[in-house]
Write a protein that holds these residues in place. Sequence first.
Motif, PDB file in Angstrom:
ATOM      1  N   ASN A  29       0.854  -1.181   0.000  1.00 51.22           N
ATOM      2  CA  ASN A  29       0.000   0.000   0.000  1.00 51.22           C
ATOM      3  C   ASN A  29       0.897   1.241   0.000  1.00 51.22           C
ATOM      4  OD1 ASN A  29      -1.795   2.039   0.446  1.00 51.22           O
ATOM      5  ND2 ASN A  29      -2.769   1.077   2.202  1.00 51.22           N
ATOM      6  N   ASN A  30       0.787   2.070  -1.021  1.00 50.25           N
ATOM      7  CA  ASN A  30       1.735   3.172  -1.213  1.00 50.25           C
ATOM      8  C   ASN A  30       1.246   4.503  -0.638  1.00 50.25           C
ATOM      9  OD1 ASN A  30       4.276   3.825  -2.072  1.00 50.25           O
ATOM     10  ND2 ASN A  30       3.659   4.359  -4.139  1.00 50.25           N
ATOM     11  N   LYS A  31       0.260   4.462   0.244  1.00 48.54           N
ATOM     12  CA  LYS A  31      -0.225   5.715   0.826  1.00 48.54           C
ATOM     13  C   LYS A  31       0.698   6.192   1.937  1.00 48.54           C
ATOM     14  CE  LYS A  31      -3.125   3.670   4.322  1.00 48.54           C
ATOM     15  NZ  LYS A  31      -4.400   3.569   4.952  1.00 48.54           N
ATOM     16  N   ILE A  32       0.632   7.470   2.216  1.00 50.85           N
ATOM     17  CA  ILE A  32       1.416   8.054   3.311  1.00 50.85           C
ATOM     18  C   ILE A  32       0.715   7.751   4.627  1.00 50.85           C
ATOM     19  CG2 ILE A  32       2.202  10.214   4.333  1.00 50.85           C
ATOM     20  CD1 ILE A  32       2.517  11.310   1.501  1.00 50.85           C
ATOM     21  N   GLY A  33       1.485   7.328   5.607  1.00 55.32           N
ATOM     22  CA  GLY A  33       0.957   7.051   6.930  1.00 55.32           C
ATOM     23  C   GLY A  33       1.727   7.853   7.964  1.00 55.32           C
ATOM     24  N   ALA A  34       1.248   7.798   9.197  1.00 52.61           N
ATOM     25  CA  ALA A  34       1.887   8.534  10.290  1.00 52.61           C
ATOM     26  C   ALA A  34       2.115   7.603  11.462  1.00 52.61           C
ATOM     27  CB  ALA A  34       1.015   9.712  10.707  1.00 52.61           C
ATOM     28  N   GLY A  35       3.082   7.962  12.299  1.00 52.87           N
ATOM     29  CA  GLY A  35       3.376   7.169  13.481  1.00 52.87           C
ATOM     30  C   GLY A  35       4.296   7.932  14.407  1.00 52.87           C
ATOM     31  N   TRP A  36       4.931   7.190  15.321  1.00 49.35           N
ATOM     32  CA  TRP A  36       5.831   7.766  16.324  1.00 49.35           C
ATOM     33  C   TRP A  36       7.056   6.886  16.471  1.00 49.35           C
ATOM     34  CZ3 TRP A  36       4.754  12.312  18.726  1.00 49.35           C
ATOM     35  CH2 TRP A  36       3.443  12.772  18.629  1.00 49.35           C
ATOM     36  N   THR A  37       8.182   7.502  16.777  1.00 45.86           N
ATOM     37  CA  THR A  37       9.340   6.708  17.172  1.00 45.86           C
ATOM     38  C   THR A  37       9.178   6.356  18.640  1.00 45.86           C
ATOM     39  OG1 THR A  37      10.679   8.614  17.837  1.00 45.86           O
ATOM     40  CG2 THR A  37      10.886   7.890  15.540  1.00 45.86           C
ATOM     41  N   GLN A  38       9.676   5.184  19.012  1.00 44.97           N
ATOM     42  CA  GLN A  38       9.769   4.818  20.425  1.00 44.97           C
ATOM     43  C   GLN A  38      11.202   4.978  20.896  1.00 44.97           C
ATOM     44  OE1 GLN A  38       8.181   0.845  20.657  1.00 44.97           O
ATOM     45  NE2 GLN A  38       6.083   1.587  20.741  1.00 44.97           N
ATOM     46  N   ARG A  43      21.586   3.957  13.421  1.00 47.44           N
ATOM     47  CA  ARG A  43      21.366   2.965  12.372  1.00 47.44           C
ATOM     48  C   ARG A  43      19.937   2.452  12.265  1.00 47.44           C
ATOM     49  NH1 ARG A  43      25.175   4.676   9.813  1.00 47.44           N
ATOM     50  NH2 ARG A  43      27.253   3.929  10.159  1.00 47.44           N
ATOM     51  N   GLY A  44      19.048   2.893  13.170  1.00 46.30           N
ATOM     52  CA  GLY A  44      17.687   2.389  13.093  1.00 46.30           C
ATOM     53  C   GLY A  44      16.788   2.990  14.144  1.00 46.30           C
ATOM     54  N   ALA A  45      15.581   2.462  14.187  1.00 42.66           N
ATOM     55  CA  ALA A  45      14.582   2.976  15.120  1.00 42.66           C
ATOM     56  C   ALA A  45      13.534   1.911  15.393  1.00 42.66           C
ATOM     57  CB  ALA A  45      13.899   4.215  14.536  1.00 42.66           C
ATOM     58  N   CYS A  46      12.881   2.051  16.521  1.00 40.07           N
ATOM     59  CA  CYS A  46      11.659   1.308  16.783  1.00 40.07           C
ATOM     60  C   CYS A  46      10.546   2.323  16.609  1.00 40.07           C
ATOM     61  CB  CYS A  46      11.658   0.725  18.190  1.00 40.07           C
ATOM     62  SG  CYS A  46      10.137  -0.185  18.561  1.00 40.07           S
ATOM     63  N   ILE A  47       9.620   2.036  15.707  1.00 38.27           N
ATOM     64  CA  ILE A  47       8.529   2.969  15.450  1.00 38.27           C
ATOM     65  C   ILE A  47       7.193   2.278  15.686  1.00 38.27           C
ATOM     66  CG2 ILE A  47       9.915   4.281  13.806  1.00 38.27           C
ATOM     67  CD1 ILE A  47       8.317   3.034  11.541  1.00 38.27           C
ATOM     68  N   GLU A  48       6.191   3.064  16.021  1.00 39.79           N
ATOM     69  CA  GLU A  48       4.848   2.552  16.256  1.00 39.79           C
ATOM     70  C   GLU A  48       3.933   3.082  15.163  1.00 39.79           C
ATOM     71  OE1 GLU A  48       1.580   3.281  19.620  1.00 39.79           O
ATOM     72  OE2 GLU A  48       3.456   2.426  20.374  1.00 39.79           O
ATOM     73  N   LEU A  49       3.271   2.142  14.466  1.00 36.77           N
ATOM     74  CA  LEU A  49       2.371   2.492  13.364  1.00 36.77           C
ATOM     75  C   LEU A  49       1.001   1.899  13.605  1.00 36.77           C
ATOM     76  CD1 LEU A  49       4.796   1.616  10.416  1.00 36.77           C
ATOM     77  CD2 LEU A  49       4.488   3.837  11.541  1.00 36.77           C
ATOM     78  N   GLN A  75      14.299  -0.318   6.340  1.00 38.73           N
ATOM     79  CA  GLN A  75      13.714  -1.624   6.070  1.00 38.73           C
ATOM     80  C   GLN A  75      13.146  -2.202   7.355  1.00 38.73           C
ATOM     81  OE1 GLN A  75      16.469  -4.548   4.592  1.00 38.73           O
ATOM     82  NE2 GLN A  75      14.827  -5.742   3.685  1.00 38.73           N
ATOM     83  N   VAL A  76      11.971  -2.825   7.248  1.00 39.26           N
ATOM     84  CA  VAL A  76      11.355  -3.484   8.396  1.00 39.26           C
ATOM     85  C   VAL A  76      12.178  -4.720   8.742  1.00 39.26           C
ATOM     86  CG1 VAL A  76       9.303  -4.659   9.263  1.00 39.26           C
ATOM     87  CG2 VAL A  76       9.049  -2.666   7.774  1.00 39.26           C
ATOM     88  N   VAL A  77      12.659  -4.784   9.985  1.00 42.43           N
ATOM     89  CA  VAL A  77      13.440  -5.922  10.458  1.00 42.43           C
ATOM     90  C   VAL A  77      12.549  -6.873  11.252  1.00 42.43           C
ATOM     91  CG1 VAL A  77      15.416  -6.603  11.876  1.00 42.43           C
ATOM     92  CG2 VAL A  77      15.522  -4.510  10.528  1.00 42.43           C
ATOM     93  N   TRP A  78      11.641  -6.322  12.035  1.00 39.19           N
ATOM     94  CA  TRP A  78      10.705  -7.130  12.809  1.00 39.19           C
ATOM     95  C   TRP A  78       9.445  -6.322  13.084  1.00 39.19           C
ATOM     96  CZ3 TRP A  78       9.269  -4.859  17.325  1.00 39.19           C
ATOM     97  CH2 TRP A  78      10.159  -3.969  17.920  1.00 39.19           C
ATOM     98  N   SER A  86      -2.448   2.464  23.226  1.00 39.31           N
ATOM     99  CA  SER A  86      -2.415   3.200  21.957  1.00 39.31           C
ATOM    100  C   SER A  86      -2.936   2.368  20.799  1.00 39.31           C
ATOM    101  CB  SER A  86      -0.983   3.646  21.643  1.00 39.31           C
ATOM    102  OG  SER A  86      -0.165   2.522  21.364  1.00 39.31           O
ATOM    103  N   GLY A  87      -2.770   1.060  20.875  1.00 37.05           N
ATOM    104  CA  GLY A  87      -3.220   0.195  19.794  1.00 37.05           C
ATOM    105  C   GLY A  87      -2.267   0.160  18.618  1.00 37.05           C
ATOM    106  N   GLY A  88      -1.106   0.796  18.760  1.00 37.82           N
ATOM    107  CA  GLY A  88      -0.130   0.811  17.681  1.00 37.82           C
ATOM    108  C   GLY A  88       0.641  -0.497  17.594  1.00 37.82           C
ATOM    109  N   ILE A  89       1.278  -0.703  16.441  1.00 38.43           N
ATOM    110  CA  ILE A  89       2.074  -1.900  16.205  1.00 38.43           C
ATOM    111  C   ILE A  89       3.545  -1.487  16.125  1.00 38.43           C
ATOM    112  CG2 ILE A  89       2.528  -3.817  14.631  1.00 38.43           C
ATOM    113  CD1 ILE A  89      -0.407  -3.451  13.660  1.00 38.43           C
ATOM    114  N   PRO A  90       4.396  -2.011  17.027  1.00 40.48           N
ATOM    115  CA  PRO A  90       5.820  -1.659  16.962  1.00 40.48           C
ATOM    116  C   PRO A  90       6.511  -2.351  15.786  1.00 40.48           C
ATOM    117  CG  PRO A  90       5.409  -3.136  18.807  1.00 40.48           C
ATOM    118  CD  PRO A  90       4.084  -2.850  18.168  1.00 40.48           C
ATOM    119  N   HIS A  91       7.428  -1.626  15.164  1.00 37.84           N
ATOM    120  CA  HIS A  91       8.233  -2.127  14.048  1.00 37.84           C
ATOM    121  C   HIS A  91       9.688  -1.794  14.309  1.00 37.84           C
ATOM    122  CE1 HIS A  91       4.274  -1.810  12.161  1.00 37.84           C
ATOM    123  NE2 HIS A  91       4.715  -2.556  11.162  1.00 37.84           N
TER     124      HIS A  91
END
Length: 111
Positions: A29-38, A43-49, A75-78, A86-91
Amino acid sequence: MLEVALQRKFPRYPIQLPLLYRPTLPTVNNKIGAGWTQNLSERGACIELAERLPPEAVVNLRLRTDRGPIQADAQVVWTGERTPPSGGIPHGMSFTLILPDQSQVLRDLLL
C-alpha cells in the motif's frame, strides 16, 4: 535481552518523535501514513504504526524534530504485537539510506 542492548555498537535512545512514512515498493500500500518513534539510534529505530508492514518492506521515513526533518529509507526488520492503550504496532527498522547531512542532524539530536 539486556546483553544484546549492551553489545550494540549504536545504542538506542528513548526519543519519541512524530513521523510520516511511505512504502517505496508499489506492491505494498503506497499511501502516506503517520506514526511515532519509540527509540532511535544512528542505524535504526523502533517505530509505532497503526498498520502492520510486511517483513523486509522498505519505507521512506520523515522524522519531525525541532531541528528540522530527518529523512531516511528504512527496512522493516521485525514487527511486534499491537500494544494497548495506543493500539499501535511496533516495528523494528534499520536505516538503509540516509544522506550525510541528514545523518549529522540525527547524530546531533542523539547527543
